[in-house]
Design an enzyme around this catalytic site. Structure first.
Site, PDB file in Angstrom:
ATOM      1  N   LYS A  21      12.453   0.079  -6.003  1.00 48.52           N
ATOM      2  CA  LYS A  21      12.666  -0.693  -4.767  1.00 48.52           C
ATOM      3  C   LYS A  21      13.025  -2.112  -5.186  1.00 48.52           C
ATOM      4  O   LYS A  21      12.891  -2.461  -6.365  1.00 48.52           O
ATOM      5  CB  LYS A  21      11.420  -0.652  -3.884  1.00 48.52           C
ATOM      6  CG  LYS A  21      10.211  -1.374  -4.469  1.00 48.52           C
ATOM      7  CD  LYS A  21       9.136  -1.482  -3.411  1.00 48.52           C
ATOM      8  CE  LYS A  21       8.142  -2.543  -3.768  1.00 48.52           C
ATOM      9  NZ  LYS A  21       7.150  -2.751  -2.750  1.00 48.52           N
ATOM     10  N   CYS A  68       3.069   4.843  -6.909  1.00 45.85           N
ATOM     11  CA  CYS A  68       1.947   5.099  -5.988  1.00 45.85           C
ATOM     12  C   CYS A  68       2.174   6.283  -5.058  1.00 45.85           C
ATOM     13  O   CYS A  68       1.467   7.288  -5.156  1.00 45.85           O
ATOM     14  CB  CYS A  68       1.661   3.848  -5.178  1.00 45.85           C
ATOM     15  SG  CYS A  68       1.322   2.441  -6.225  1.00 45.85           S
TER      16      CYS A  68
END
Ligand code: UGA
Length: 444
Positions: A322, A261
């Site tokens: 992440k 994103c």
């Protein structure tokens, strides 16, 4: 109970559709990939997202969640269709809208009664109008439909929680009645709802992601200055974050943002501005600083390993972009691993859930089964993803495995004082110092 079709079974479509089913609606998840639909029908999720598998199974069992590759079937009873297909980065950072176009065309070809088309994919400002033009231009006979933009604000790794507890739901449309109907779908969430025109809703999404990315690049720039001046960025972030106007979130310094994103969306917004003749200096700087954040790992490892990485064994802890996801798109860890390999380092990697994906995309990267095996005989470890598992390691055992007790912590997960006590040569982002090995310490 409403009938909802969801086009696209990536992170956004799967979590959106499954959560709407869990709220009592009848949802059909649609994908052009037969493989993904077959997996879902077998009760397997094509992605790793905490809690999602259980929720999918529960709603399939309750008869509220269905899967198909067939638009006609998905749209047969649908009152809403959510477009949740991918919008990858194209040339020059421009968003590639081919999948959105295909979805809009298929919707036009298969709708047979009034429909509300809700766009959740992150798309350039003006795309809602473009989707409306595609559908009306392709319909064989005039039929009522409205396009509503309802941008996605959930994070991978906490998609279900974020969907069920949104800070706000943004709805943009030319047609207030259609937007109201989409608002009704979200009422059980008791969230604040912002109603705007289509283009403003699309811009709220880009501006939100770009602002969060800016916060990250900002703290990374402050971290670099902290290192030079001997201040501790972790404390700086706490002190800054207590100011309500700033807020504590997204001030974690590290190796920069990755994922599907932020990198794509900041570039796409920069591209939109440039196309309009603007000079988006701040957005360009955010991208530059983020790129530079990866260099922290290379520069520090080079310095810690006598100025030369060739032939040095380095273990990369964490490969996903992440924690709590198996997504490796634009992962800082993989970018850094490749940079290290380029200068001749012998790189191994470990990740609690992303290794199957890495094995497919990076066949040259040696993968091992656990953090201690990763530490075996390495000259240095590099923390790239802040998985909880890494925070609770038996550090003396880890040190005993290593050829040299050097840790470059790209996500600031350890306490410098403790690492020093344990005899590590430890370096963290924006924390100023390298802690020397105690005099007389002998390498294992
Ligand atoms: C992001 C947004 O947070 C969501 O609101 C949005 O819906 C989503 O993009 C999207 O557009 O679909 P996501 O990419 O899943 O969500 O993950 P984030 O938690 O935002 O993290 C993005 C990157 O920033 C990660 O690489 C993370 O490590 C990094 N990051 C985050 C930092 O380096 N520092 C921080 O303080 C926070």
């Amino acid at each position: 109970m409403k009938n909802i079709a969801v086009a696209g079974t990536g992170y956004v479509g799967l979590s959106t559709g499954t959560c709407f089913a869990d709220m009592g609606n009848r949802v059909t998840l649609l994908d052009i990939s037969e493989e993904k639909i077959a997996m879902l029908e077998r009760g397997e999720s094509p992605i790793y997202e905490p809690g999602l598998n259980e929720m999918i199974r529960r709603n399939v069992k309750a008869g509220r969640l269905h899967f198909t590759t067939d638009y006609a079937e998905a749209l047969a009873d649908a009152e809403f269709v959510f477009i949740c297909v991918g919008t990858p980065s194209g040339v020059d950072g421009e968003a590639d809208l081919q999948y959105v176009r295909m979805a809009a065309q298929s919707i036009a070809d298969h709708m047979h009664k009034p429909l509300i088309v809700v766009n959740k994919s992150t798309v350039p400002v003006g795309t809602g109008d473009w989707v409306a033009d595609i559908i009306s231009g392709r319909l064989e006979e005039p039929m009522e439909f409205n396009v509503v933009s309802c941008p996605e604000f959930t994070r991978e790794g906490s998609a279900i929680y974020d969907f069920m507890n949104p800070d706000r739901v943004v709805l943009g449309s030319r047609n207030h009645v259609a937007a109201e109907k989409v608002a009704q779908l979200h009422l059980p969430l008791r969230a604040r709802i912002v109603m705007t025109d289509l283009r403003t809703a699309e811009m709220i999404k880009y501006a939100s992601n770009a602002f969060l990315a800016t916060k990250i690049s900002f703290i990374n720039e402050i971290a670099a200055i902290c290192e030079k001046l001997g201040a501790d960025v972790e404390e700086v972030a706490v002190g800054m974050g207590m100011d309500k106007r700033i807020g504590p979130m997204f001030l974690n310094a590290g190796l920069g943002y990755g994922g599907s994103c932020f990198p794509k969306d900041v570039k796409a917004l920069e591209h939109m501005a440039i196309e309009q003749g603007d000079h988006p200096a701040l957005l360009s700087a955010v991208i530059d600083v983020n790129q530079h954040a990866r260099r922290w790992a290379i520069d520090n490892l080079t310095e810690l390993l006598d100025g030369d990485l060739a032939g040095k064994r380095i273990g990369v802890m964490g490969l996903a972009f992440k924690p709590n996801t198996d997504d490796i798109r634009e992962s800082p860890a993989l970018e850094i691993a490749q940079l290290l390999q380029k200068v001749g380092a012998l790189v191994s990697g470990y990740d609690p859930v992303a290794m199957a994906n890495v094995a497919r995309t990076n066949p040259d990267l040696r993968l091992v089964e656990d953090p201690y095996e990763l530490a075996e005989n390495v000259d240095a470890l590099l923390v790239c993803t802040e998985w909880n598992e890494f925070k609770q390691l038996d550090l003396p055992r880890l040190k005993a495995c290593m050829a040299q007790p050097i840790i470059a912590d790209g996500r600031n997960i350890y306490q410098p004082g403790l690492m020093q006590e344990l005899g590590f040569v430890y370096r963290a982002v924006g924390r100023g110092e390298t802690f020397a090995v105690e005099p007389g310490f002998a390498f294992a």
